[in-house]
Design a protein around this motif. Sequence first.
Motif, PDB file in Angstrom:
ATOM      1  N   PHE A 219      -9.013  -4.743 -11.124  1.00 13.25           N
ATOM      2  CA  PHE A 219      -8.518  -5.733 -10.936  1.00 13.25           C
ATOM      3  C   PHE A 219      -7.097  -5.494  -9.697  1.00 13.25           C
ATOM      4  O   PHE A 219      -7.151  -6.719  -9.260  1.00 13.25           O
ATOM      5  CB  PHE A 219      -7.898  -7.029 -11.841  1.00 13.25           C
ATOM      6  N   GLU A 263       3.976   1.303  -7.153  1.00 12.00           N
ATOM      7  CA  GLU A 263       3.086   1.053  -8.572  1.00 12.00           C
ATOM      8  C   GLU A 263       2.787   1.957  -9.110  1.00 12.00           C
ATOM      9  O   GLU A 263       2.853   1.335  -9.755  1.00 12.00           O
ATOM     10  CB  GLU A 263       1.566   0.522  -7.415  1.00 12.00           C
ATOM     11  N   SER A 293       1.992   3.967 -15.482  1.00  7.98           N
ATOM     12  CA  SER A 293       0.767   3.535 -16.136  1.00  7.98           C
ATOM     13  C   SER A 293       1.484   4.489 -17.644  1.00  7.98           C
ATOM     14  O   SER A 293       2.399   5.485 -17.195  1.00  7.98           O
ATOM     15  CB  SER A 293      -0.730   3.666 -15.367  1.00  7.98           C
TER      16      SER A 293
HETATM   17  S1  SF4 Z   1      -2.203   1.533 -13.065  1.00 10.26           S
HETATM   18 FE1  SF4 Z   1      -0.970  -0.286 -12.546  1.00 10.26          FE
HETATM   19  S2  SF4 Z   1      -0.717   0.154  -9.928  1.00 10.26           S
HETATM   20 FE2  SF4 Z   1      -2.817   1.464 -11.014  1.00 10.26          FE
HETATM   21  S3  SF4 Z   1      -3.754   0.550 -10.262  1.00 10.26           S
HETATM   22 FE3  SF4 Z   1      -4.008  -0.324 -12.517  1.00 10.26          FE
HETATM   23  S4  SF4 Z   1      -2.997  -1.783 -12.017  1.00 10.26           S
HETATM   24 FE4  SF4 Z   1      -3.159  -1.060 -10.546  1.00 10.26          FE
END
Ligand code: SF4
Length: 599
Positions: A219, A263, A293
Amino acid sequence: MATCTATGVAELDACAVHPLGSKARVLLSSVFGPYAQDDQYGSRSINPMELYHNQVTRVQGAFSLRMFHRSWGLMLLQANMDAPCRCLDFPTLDRFIEEIRRNRYDVVGIGAIIPNILKVRKMCELVRRYQPAATIVVGGHVAGVPDLQERVDADHVVRGDGVRWFRRFLGQAEDEPIRHPIIWSGFGRRTMGVNLPFRRRFTAATLLPSVGCPIGCDFCATSAMFGGKGRFVNFYETGDELFDVMCRLEKAMGVQSFFVMDENFLLHRRRALRLLELMEEHGKPWALYVFSSANALRSYTMEQLVALGVSWVWMGLEGKDSRYGKLHNTDTHRLVRRLQSHGIRVLGSSIIGLDEHTPENIDEAIDYAVSHSTEFHQFMLYTPSPGTPLYARLDSQGALLGTDEISEADVHGQYRFAHRHPHIPRGEETELLLRAFRRDLEVNGPSILRVVATTVAGWKRYKDHPNRRIAARFAWEVADVAAGSLGGVWAGRRLLRADSRLAARLDAVLRDAYAQFGLKARLLAPIVGRFLLWSARREAKRLARGWTYEPPTFYESNVELDLHTDAPGPKPKLCRFVEPTAGRSRTAASPQRSGALAR
Ligand code: SF4
């Protein structure tokens, strides 16, 4: 019209070089407001220009944390342009018109997210009318809309790394080191009816180490925008480069903390650990607010996180039994509790409307999210943004709603699904989302009060730490608690007295803090608290009357000389940035190299 597709870096079509090169006069603009209202251009009252109140504390009334953030992407572009460039951030429609009537521009760049597509169309029309010779460039998330070129009258649609794109377009060497703009992390902060004073020592500098995330969750629009799974763009490749720019920001801004707008900052392990070494070597008691994450977080020891100054983390919890690899084998409840016990505040992020959610099991999913007791909790609808794997899957299944079924202005994750959900009837998602926010507030209380307990816990644990740098950071973290924050807890205790469980929790926070901070805290909390009690009640009434917040307009130039003004009018301020150390180059579209961490 040229569309420059990107896989981490915007690719430039051969003809897309402006004939004036770095002599071209450039205007960059965000979309026009007001934002927190319903109008024909796609502004929505439930989608204000406020990160927290929009999607984190939106049901918390007077306790909601109100704050604006600048358009960092535009500021980064401006700082890295040799061409004379003005940036108009948060203009009204009239102000935007005034700007393009009064001044001559060769290039007009507009940055936007997808719900603002109608504003982009309107702005392009206006540029064509008032600046017929100007080249129009559109970037940001809106650039991911597949048929954007048919829907707005732009010359170039830039996806991905706009710095590199603009440098090439304007005849600059695209690999020059990145100049980092000076950006305060937030402005216009307000809660409980009080405008929080700006104090540089307690306001963070925004730091932009990288964009994109190689994990590539299905997503994730930001990951997709910079190339998706396995790709990202580094502005600062090494810990040394990052430390260098942080020192420069520290000196220029007088800050001690950094809002790290990356991110997945901790995924870049080698860079982060080198930064830690340098912080240690130079005795920097910095605090870092990061996005990470769960798998990246778990790859560090708690000692490393604390020594790195990680003070606040935004982490995706997504959903119970989530299939996302970043959460595999992670007991997120345990992880959150551990972080909090070390004074690290957590903003958890959960999705409402995963495929497996049904009206029957959604309460269980909400309770699971809420039971993490994070300081803040973001809830978002499972939303397919163009360019993401989720969008491609739903598109192939014929499940996406057309623009005749839902306006793009309503696809921001806080109102309606943009697809037909397998189990949740259309329209029910709005209430389910609100139910999640309300349940979190009901169980855990106002976020700004939750923060106090964790801050005090961290201080108790580390105030006597033998590493003076670490002890100093925790002393800085808690500096405001005895003076101001406890007053908020005191007032919250009275406002929430009908809820005996929450009231008991706040009593415990007060008792603990009084024991730590002594007479000063005991005296100040009721004094400040009485004022906050009064102001929060007054704020609640204002909000009930429909009072909203709007950011002011910013107008900045990267050159002092007024190069292209036809008529008198507002003068732009000079934008500020810090130069990197000479000789260091940037890396773009690096392949991910974090091995086991990226899935
Ligand atoms: S870990 Fe967080 S920033 Fe990285 S792709 Fe998944 S939702 Fe996006």
